[in-house]
Write a protein that holds these residues in place. Structure first.
Motif, short mmCIF file in Angstrom:
data_model
loop_
_atom_site.label_atom_id
_atom_site.label_comp_id
_atom_site.label_asym_id
_atom_site.label_seq_id
_atom_site.Cartn_x
_atom_site.Cartn_y
_atom_site.Cartn_z
N GLN A 1 -10.60 -4.31 3.55
CA GLN A 1 -11.29 -3.65 4.58
C GLN A 1 -11.35 -1.88 3.63
O GLN A 1 -10.85 -1.13 3.37
N THR B 1 -2.60 -0.47 0.48
CA THR B 1 -3.54 0.55 1.16
C THR B 1 -3.81 1.65 0.21
O THR B 1 -3.06 2.28 -0.48
N GLY C 1 -0.93 -6.16 0.27
CA GLY C 1 -1.11 -4.98 1.77
C GLY C 1 -1.41 -4.70 1.65
O GLY C 1 -0.42 -3.16 2.32
N ALA D 1 -7.91 -1.19 1.96
CA ALA D 1 -6.48 -2.03 2.31
C ALA D 1 -7.23 -3.28 1.77
O ALA D 1 -8.14 -3.78 2.11
N ASN D 2 -6.68 -4.06 1.06
CA ASN D 2 -6.46 -5.63 0.90
C ASN D 2 -5.03 -5.96 2.12
O ASN D 2 -3.73 -5.52 2.11
N THR D 3 -5.65 -6.78 3.06
CA THR D 3 -5.37 -7.37 4.28
C THR D 3 -4.40 -8.96 4.22
O THR D 3 -4.10 -9.20 5.14
N GLY D 4 -4.90 -8.89 2.70
CA GLY D 4 -3.95 -10.59 2.36
C GLY D 4 -2.81 -10.59 1.63
O GLY D 4 -2.24 -9.69 1.76
#
Length: 760
Positions: free
Chosen positions: A645, A711, A709, A669-672
């Motif tokens: 994102q 940023t 997780g 951001a890696n939200t995975g």
């Protein structure tokens, strides 16, 4: 004459006369003395040369065959005749000859049996590897990682120089925006900035900072210029571009390559505005020499000087030789045209001796820079003193696997069908590319190349139980197989997931391989439709050397991976991605159109006075009746195995002046749950300018590693020079005013802001 005498006198002076004891000054003085001595040697050599010997240094040929007496189409001669020509000083170098023994014998004739002993220069087409086959250039562009491409070029140079080659006809840096053109595969895609960066990286990789190194290889950016804009995507066809478009789009990669140190440039086959590039004095002399101060030599493409007759630009061979040579083509490749006609042209006064000496001087200086005069047999004798260092084949193979991993582009991954588990699921591998055939890519002319590892073998090696894999060809590349579809459907029904290998063979991309239909061939499309009808999840591995227009079951597959032509480590790299050992990180260097009818198709197009209004009235707008103007998959697009994102775009100070750059910061951001390599892209677009500008232009990009997780903040710096374009006087300029700016994952997405360019 006075300059030559002065150089000879200066070269005879003691090094650093009067400066002993001042080390800081002595070193540059020594370098100057060495340069003057080299110049003096070359000038002295030119003074001794006959006209025929001078023309010989401008004549490049393929190696002779043992028994051939002569071929009027290719100019190929027998071995005895070629040795006689070398002995008489009528040959500058040879290209694409395999093996050390033949090159060593030719060099012995040149150095020990000719009157002047000028060494030959051996050239070769190293497009995507020599012994180790690396991904094709278009695939490497998908890595968006120029340092990686520099490393593969360095490895290829090590392998090539170990076989006696010191000159490569690469990189090809033609901007390509028409997917029908076969040579899209040899370049770095549709974008100016991306191609500029890869052009410089490849030159550095081939040449290093010191051309005299045993493993350094002279690079040849090609094709100068505009070759990728051939009408209809048809190879060798005419090009008709404005000078502004030529300067803004097609010339910058060549300038980047020359700035990186390239000392050889290949002229293009095509004409531009009625003048073939091979005989275009504005292109080869005004731009290349006067504006860019290029110091190397220009070589024709294969028989391109002779082809001026077929172009209708020259009445006969004599006129073709004169026009090409006077325009700035220094070296003739293969046609023999210069050898047949330049001596008489000089004697008649139609070509000045000064121009002949100028071209010879350029060639000899490059040979000098390569160290050929001092060590003409270096690289031609195994284990001899000064030979190129042995290359590490294992390390090169590991590099090929890393490169292939980074080139693969994940276009789509519905329901997270990828990555696949290693156990517990039955896999059907279907399609014509499952084995090791047709994996190398279009340039593989050298015996002894490392064989590729196929997809089937690589998948079996990674499965906990190899019996879970069923392999069915289903169809050939362009034709059905008897019972092939029935066998494929049966295998799909028994499987939990289907992996389909579809697309182009390596003979469907490359030189003289233009296509009007850039879809998956019908036989494979029918196979895909039948397999999809089983309702099983389908992963498509696309094999292609261009952007493809996808439809039906291929387009609607649950997962789509663009795997290009990946070379030696094709299978292992694909398996690494399929099973999740590596998260895909490639990004498209070309836009994928929705239909073949959209091509030429590229993101950096111009506006019109009646732009397409999304959601607005359809008539009297720039749009098709049967398709939108959007790509199927945009330039820059690519997914990993975790969602990313973008947020919080900040510009500081919000206005750009000549003296103060603009700072651009975005939060990504890696939200995975898995780490990803994200390529963050910066685009701009001028709201208004003195000449219309593209809707978007890539101005910078960053590859960043983002852990699960995590940023990160990604920073760019934008300067006034980044906004330059060609103005009314054909010089770089920029207009003050408002600009759009985007930071995002592709050319059609991202965070948006505006800024002002104001006078300083």
């Amino acid at each position: 004459m006075h300059r030559r005498q002065a150089l000879l006198r200066l070269a005879a002076l003691p090094v650093a006369t009067g400066l002993a004891g001042c080390a800081e000054i002595q070193k540059p003085a020594e370098a100057l003395a060495e340069s003057l001595a080299a110049d003096a040697r070359i000038e002295a050599l030119i003074l001794r040369m006959t006209v025929e010997e001078k023309v010989g240094q401008l004549s490049l040929y393929a190696p002779a065959a043992e028994e051939i007496l002569g071929n009027p189409q290719t100019g190929q001669v027998g071995l005895r005749q070629q040795f006689d020509d070398i002995r008489a000083g009528r040959v500058m170098g040879l290209f694409n000859g395999e093996g050390l023994a033949a090159k060593r014998r030719a060099q012995e004739v040149a150095v020990r049996e000719s009157r002047l002993g000028i060494p030959l220069l051996f050239g070769v087409d190293i497009i995507h590897g020599f012994r180790t086959v690396f991904p094709v250039p278009l695939a490497e562009a998908a890595s968006w990682d120029p340092p990686l491409s520099e490393r593969t070029a360095r490895a290829a140079a090590r392998e090539g120089t170990a076989d006696g080659f010191r000159w490569t006809f690469a990189p090809m840096i033609d901007i390509a925006r028409d997917a029908r053109w076969g040579r899209v595969v040899e370049g770095y895609g549709e974008d100016v900035l991306l191609t500029r960066r890869f052009a410089a990286a490849r030159v550095r990789g081939f040449q290093t900072a010191d051309l005299s190194r045993a493993d350094a290889m002279l690079a040849t950016p090609k094709h100068f210029a505009g070759y990728g804009a051939a009408e209809g995507g048809l190879d060798y066809a005419a090009v008709d571009l404005s000078e502004r478009t030529l300067r803004d789009v097609y010339l910058p990669p060549f300038k980047a390559a020359i700035d990186a140190g390239a000392l050889s440039v290949m002229a293009a086959f095509n004409e531009i505005g009625g003048v073939p590039s091979n005989a275009n004095p504005w292109l080869l002399t005004q731009v290349l020499r006067r504006e860019w101060s290029f110091e190397g030599f220009v070589v024709s493409d294969y028989t391109a000087d002779e082809e001026l007759i077929a172009h209708g630009f020259a009445a006969d061979e004599r006129e073709a030789a004169r026009r090409a040579f006077l325009a700035g083509t220094d070296v003739s490749m293969q046609s023999g045209l210069y050898m047949r006609h330049l001596p008489e042209l000089v004697r008649s006064g139609d070509v000045a001796m000064a121009r002949l000496d100028q071209a010879v001087r350029r060639v000899l200086r490059v040979k000098q820079r390569l160290g050929l005069f001092e060590q003409p047999f270096r690289g031609l004798q195994e284990d001899a003193p000064g030979a190129p260092p042995r290359f590490d084949g294992v390390a090169h193979r590991q590099l090929a696997r890393e490169a292939a991993q980074r080139c693969i582009v994940l276009l789509k991954n519905s329901s997270d069908v990828l990555p696949l588990p290693r156990s517990g699921r039955r896999i059907a591998l279907i399609g014509p590319f499952a084995d090791a055939h047709s994996l190398f890519g279009p340039w593989r002319p050298f015996p002894g190349q490392l064989p590729p590892v196929g997809i089937e073998d690589a998948i079996r090696a990674q499965l906990a139980d190899a019996s879970l894999l069923t392999v069915v060809r289903g169809s050939d590349v362009e034709s059905p197989l008897d019972g092939g579809i029935a066998q494929a459907v049966a295998a799909a029904r028994q499987a939990d997931v289907v992996v389909m290998t579809l697309g182009e063979s390596d003979q469907m991309s490359g030189e003289s391989r233009s296509r009007t239909d850039i879809e998956v061939p019908p036989a494979q499309q029918q196979l895909a439709e039948a397999v999809a009808a089983t309702g099983k999840p389908v992963v498509v591995l696309l094999r292609n050397g261009r952007a493809l227009a996808l439809r039906g079951a291929v387009r609607n597959a649950q997962a789509l991976l663009v795997t290009w032509f990946l070379g030696t480590e094709t299978g292992p790299a694909i398996a690494d991605i399929l099973f999740g050992d590596v998260s895909p990180s490639g990004r498209l260097p070309v836009s994928f159109p929705q239909t073949p009818g959209q091509v030429p198709f590229y993101y950096a197009h111009k506006r019109t006075g009646r732009p397409d209004a999304q959601g607005g009235p359809g008539r009297f707008r720039t749009r098709y009746l049967d398709a939108t103007n959007e790509p199927l998959y945009a330039f820059g697009h690519g997914l990993g195995y975790a969602p990313v994102q973008y947020a919080a775009l900040e510009l500081s100070p919000g206005r750009l002046t000549p003296g103060q750059p603009l700072s651009v910061v975005a939060t990504v951001a890696n939200t995975g749950a898995r780490a990803v390599d994200e390529t963050v892209q910066l685009y701009i677009g001028a709201r208004a300018a003195s000449f219309t500008r593209p809707v978007r232009e890539l101005k910078d990009f960053r590859r960043v590693r983002i852990e699960a997780g995590q940023t990160v903040q990604v920073r760019f710096t934008l300067t006034r020079d980044d906004l330059l374009f060609t103005g009314a006087d054909m010089r770089p300029t920029v207009d003050t005013g408002e600009f759009d700016l985007w930071v995002g994952p592709s050319a059609v997405a991202g965070l948006h802001a505006t800024f002002m360019l104001v006078p300083g």
